[in-house]
Design a protein around this motif. Sequence first.
Motif, PDB file in Angstrom:
ATOM      1  N   ASP A 176     -68.598  20.219  -1.196  1.00 53.88           N
ATOM      2  CA  ASP A 176     -68.272  20.941   0.035  1.00 53.88           C
ATOM      3  C   ASP A 176     -66.758  20.975   0.166  1.00 53.88           C
ATOM      4  O   ASP A 176     -66.110  19.921   0.222  1.00 53.88           O
ATOM      5  N   MET A 177     -66.207  22.169   0.205  1.00 49.77           N
ATOM      6  CA  MET A 177     -64.769  22.356   0.368  1.00 49.77           C
ATOM      7  C   MET A 177     -64.506  23.018   1.721  1.00 49.77           C
ATOM      8  O   MET A 177     -65.153  24.016   2.067  1.00 49.77           O
ATOM      9  N   LEU A 178     -63.564  22.459   2.471  1.00 53.88           N
ATOM     10  CA  LEU A 178     -63.233  22.957   3.799  1.00 53.88           C
ATOM     11  C   LEU A 178     -61.904  23.699   3.720  1.00 53.88           C
ATOM     12  O   LEU A 178     -60.873  23.092   3.408  1.00 53.88           O
ATOM     13  N   VAL A 179     -61.921  24.992   3.982  1.00 53.84           N
ATOM     14  CA  VAL A 179     -60.710  25.808   3.865  1.00 53.84           C
ATOM     15  C   VAL A 179     -60.516  26.615   5.143  1.00 53.84           C
ATOM     16  O   VAL A 179     -61.479  26.889   5.870  1.00 53.84           O
ATOM     17  N   PRO A 180     -59.280  27.006   5.455  1.00 49.87           N
ATOM     18  CA  PRO A 180     -59.052  27.857   6.630  1.00 49.87           C
ATOM     19  C   PRO A 180     -59.848  29.158   6.526  1.00 49.87           C
ATOM     20  O   PRO A 180     -59.977  29.730   5.440  1.00 49.87           O
ATOM     21  N   GLU A 192     -66.919  22.749 -17.808  1.00 51.85           N
ATOM     22  CA  GLU A 192     -66.564  21.353 -18.030  1.00 51.85           C
ATOM     23  C   GLU A 192     -66.188  20.781 -16.671  1.00 51.85           C
ATOM     24  O   GLU A 192     -65.263  21.249 -16.015  1.00 51.85           O
ATOM     25  N   ALA A 193     -66.938  19.773 -16.236  1.00 51.60           N
ATOM     26  CA  ALA A 193     -66.865  19.321 -14.850  1.00 51.60           C
ATOM     27  C   ALA A 193     -65.446  18.963 -14.431  1.00 51.60           C
ATOM     28  O   ALA A 193     -64.964  19.417 -13.384  1.00 51.60           O
ATOM     29  N   ARG A 194     -64.762  18.172 -15.218  1.00 52.20           N
ATOM     30  CA  ARG A 194     -63.448  17.686 -14.808  1.00 52.20           C
ATOM     31  C   ARG A 194     -62.443  18.820 -14.648  1.00 52.20           C
ATOM     32  O   ARG A 194     -61.790  18.958 -13.608  1.00 52.20           O
ATOM     33  N   SER A 195     -62.307  19.664 -15.664  1.00 47.94           N
ATOM     34  CA  SER A 195     -61.291  20.717 -15.611  1.00 47.94           C
ATOM     35  C   SER A 195     -61.614  21.754 -14.535  1.00 47.94           C
ATOM     36  O   SER A 195     -60.721  22.198 -13.803  1.00 47.94           O
ATOM     37  N   CYS A 196     -62.894  22.124 -14.417  1.00 55.66           N
ATOM     38  CA  CYS A 196     -63.263  23.137 -13.421  1.00 55.66           C
ATOM     39  C   CYS A 196     -63.075  22.614 -12.002  1.00 55.66           C
ATOM     40  O   CYS A 196     -62.578  23.330 -11.128  1.00 55.66           O
ATOM     41  N   MET A 197     -63.462  21.362 -11.773  1.00 52.53           N
ATOM     42  CA  MET A 197     -63.318  20.820 -10.426  1.00 52.53           C
ATOM     43  C   MET A 197     -61.851  20.587 -10.077  1.00 52.53           C
ATOM     44  O   MET A 197     -61.446  20.739  -8.926  1.00 52.53           O
ATOM     45  N   LEU A 221     -60.527  23.810  -8.847  1.00 48.30           N
ATOM     46  CA  LEU A 221     -60.996  24.081  -7.491  1.00 48.30           C
ATOM     47  C   LEU A 221     -60.242  23.225  -6.478  1.00 48.30           C
ATOM     48  O   LEU A 221     -59.835  23.703  -5.411  1.00 48.30           O
ATOM     49  N   GLU A 222     -60.041  21.962  -6.802  1.00 43.97           N
ATOM     50  CA  GLU A 222     -59.301  21.067  -5.910  1.00 43.97           C
ATOM     51  C   GLU A 222     -57.853  21.531  -5.732  1.00 43.97           C
ATOM     52  O   GLU A 222     -57.295  21.444  -4.630  1.00 43.97           O
ATOM     53  N   LYS A 223     -57.260  22.034  -6.801  1.00 40.68           N
ATOM     54  CA  LYS A 223     -55.883  22.531  -6.716  1.00 40.68           C
ATOM     55  C   LYS A 223     -55.791  23.706  -5.749  1.00 40.68           C
ATOM     56  O   LYS A 223     -54.862  23.794  -4.934  1.00 40.68           O
ATOM     57  N   PHE A 224     -56.768  24.604  -5.818  1.00 40.72           N
ATOM     58  CA  PHE A 224     -56.770  25.733  -4.887  1.00 40.72           C
ATOM     59  C   PHE A 224     -56.917  25.248  -3.450  1.00 40.72           C
ATOM     60  O   PHE A 224     -56.210  25.718  -2.548  1.00 40.72           O
ATOM     61  N   GLN A 226     -61.472  18.345   0.855  1.00 38.24           N
ATOM     62  CA  GLN A 226     -62.696  18.154   0.097  1.00 38.24           C
ATOM     63  C   GLN A 226     -63.514  17.047   0.753  1.00 38.24           C
ATOM     64  O   GLN A 226     -62.991  15.972   1.052  1.00 38.24           O
ATOM     65  N   MET A 227     -64.799  17.305   0.996  1.00 44.85           N
ATOM     66  CA  MET A 227     -65.646  16.233   1.520  1.00 44.85           C
ATOM     67  C   MET A 227     -65.743  15.116   0.493  1.00 44.85           C
ATOM     68  O   MET A 227     -65.855  15.369  -0.712  1.00 44.85           O
ATOM     69  N   LEU A 228     -65.746  13.880   0.985  1.00 46.18           N
ATOM     70  CA  LEU A 228     -65.581  12.731   0.109  1.00 46.18           C
ATOM     71  C   LEU A 228     -66.894  12.109  -0.349  1.00 46.18           C
ATOM     72  O   LEU A 228     -66.885  11.056  -0.974  1.00 46.18           O
ATOM     73  N   TYR A 229     -68.033  12.746  -0.061  1.00 44.55           N
ATOM     74  CA  TYR A 229     -69.304  12.169  -0.501  1.00 44.55           C
ATOM     75  C   TYR A 229     -69.534  12.389  -1.994  1.00 44.55           C
ATOM     76  O   TYR A 229     -70.319  11.671  -2.620  1.00 44.55           O
ATOM     77  N   ALA A 230     -68.886  13.391  -2.575  1.00 44.66           N
ATOM     78  CA  ALA A 230     -69.082  13.720  -3.988  1.00 44.66           C
ATOM     79  C   ALA A 230     -67.862  13.298  -4.795  1.00 44.66           C
ATOM     80  O   ALA A 230     -66.827  12.911  -4.242  1.00 44.66           O
TER      81      ALA A 230
END
Length: 639
Positions: A386-390, A449-454, A457-460, A468-472
């Motif tokens: 879950d990503m929280l963005v404006p 590839e989980a690490r590079s793709c995520m 996404l986190e960078k964006f 980013q919700m911290l449960y995952a």
Amino acid sequence: MEPAVSLAVCALLFLLWVRVKGLEFVLIHQRWVFVCLFLLPLSLIFDIYYYVRAWVVFKLSSAPRLHEQRVRDIQKQVREWKEQGSKTFMCTGRPGWLTVSLRVGKYKKTHKNIMINLMDILEVDTKKQIVRVEPLVTMGQVTALLTSIGWTLPVLPELDDLTVGGLIMGTGIESSSHRYGLFQHICTAYELVLADGSFVRCTPMENSDLFYAVPWSCGTLGFLVAAEIRIIPAKKYIKLRFEPVRGLEAICDKFTRESQQPENHFVEGLLYSLHEAVIMTGVMTDEAEPSKLNSIGNYYKPWFFKHVENYLKTNREGLEYIPLRHYYHRHTRSIFWELQDIIPFGNNPIFRYLFGWMVPPKISLLKLTQGETLRKLYEQHHVVQDMLVPMKCLPQALHTFHNDIHVYPIWLCPFILPSQPGLVHPKGDEAELYVDIGAYGEPRVKHFEARSCMRQLEKFVRSVHGFQMLYADCYMDREEFWEMFDGSLYHRLRKQLGCQDAFPEVYDKICKAARLAGPPQPLPKSTQRGPCAWRRHFRVESCLGLGQVGKAHLWPARKCHCHHWLPEASQGHTLAAKAHSTHPRFGSPWCLDVVLGVPGALGALRRRRNHSYPFGLWRGHKIRNLIFLLVCKACELWH
């Protein structure tokens, strides 16, 4: 008598099938069998027990009396930890598999576990419009009690098993959050036991710094022992409108407009592709048109996201009246849409009518029976984020999700983010409208590839001042993490309250890099073959049983799941790999060392716990041995 005999025969055949295939094969490739036969009935028993217990405790009013005694016991445990020298960090003693988070909390094995048995609703004060609860109270308990007396929470997150403590120390959201904010914003007081064993109560007026620092802190400032939460009068139904929308620009415009309308009590969107969505808006009401009443929570009803999709497929708008509690837990039966990957036929009408009353399996039991192999497969080939963005960045965010992970459906939930101190707040000094973008499922991008793709996404998300919700799992390093979250108040309070030696930093509890960091473990001498410097690990994992070959997976690893160390190999030296199999006659798990480059040697067959057996057991299985050789030769070529 005949039905009993038939049932016994079926059970016997099932056990024989499991014996032949191997339990691990069944758990990985036919998981629905295990879920339907074992986890669903067990989950039902759990739910009945906790519901009856909560009802009895509340009716007898025993919870408030026992609460003070339990808090004193927690204080006693903390003081004993201090007297023993504070040698390790503290954490709650609740087993990691009981949490709804998919993350495996390895820290519980090394930290001091403080037992916190607080799972009751303490008080409902309708005059002050407050409910006082203990941290392990679930949303299922809350809705069952409050709706029965005509009240509800302004923000009631979706899944039954979410706890108040998890929603405060982490976060929670619902389709009413565009009016009320996140779950933390409807809380009026927290009660905690601090690192020195003292008890403190904090509100926006009393100990306000601690009050604003607790949300998102993941239990790293103290142990939550109670919380006071606002309640509002409830009505019987939600009048819900369904509107299919096509075109990304139209979707974002429609969703933003509806989220800004104060008369909408609930706003939610389900995105089925980048250019197709259904926007839902709802209001509470006590009146309903009988012909449009839809008790979507009944066990025989279609899963909610499939029901909504029908409006998109038929390209028509709709209006329904849904009972309040059914609406609150509309995604619970299908765990949003995750259950379709576990029970592929779960939405079939026959299954719903026969077994739907046991659905869903408890997430905690799914985790408990997952196993290391399946967990790694999920980690590499499954996304739950879950990503929280404006809200103003929604079009750009949806394009990024589409390009980086391509998971559908996507859940869209708007929320207002007040300008308050703490880890999470908008960039400016005024409240801002945000949107939660929830992606749950198997990515469809090539070469995921989980690490590079995520990390992309986190960078964006960081670039648009999102969270980013911290449960995952999150893959940020420490610097990137504190770029996303405002740690100024948090770090000041940790130092002030003596938390630095009592609790790990929040980053060290939730970030994948931090949880896996540490000095590499040396290889046991028994695995060192020759004087060469080993450079790489391989694991070949197969599901093989009685001559039947399953899938083989290859990835770098240091330890196989049955705890035998894998020797590394360097170029020009012997490659040693391990392959998993089952004994050809008994079906029990075995490890086979396959050593290439040693003429005529296939190593020794070793059972778990290092019991040795002669390789002669495998005579006559030349085809299988050849398969092992081919797989390992492929490893050598790849290396």
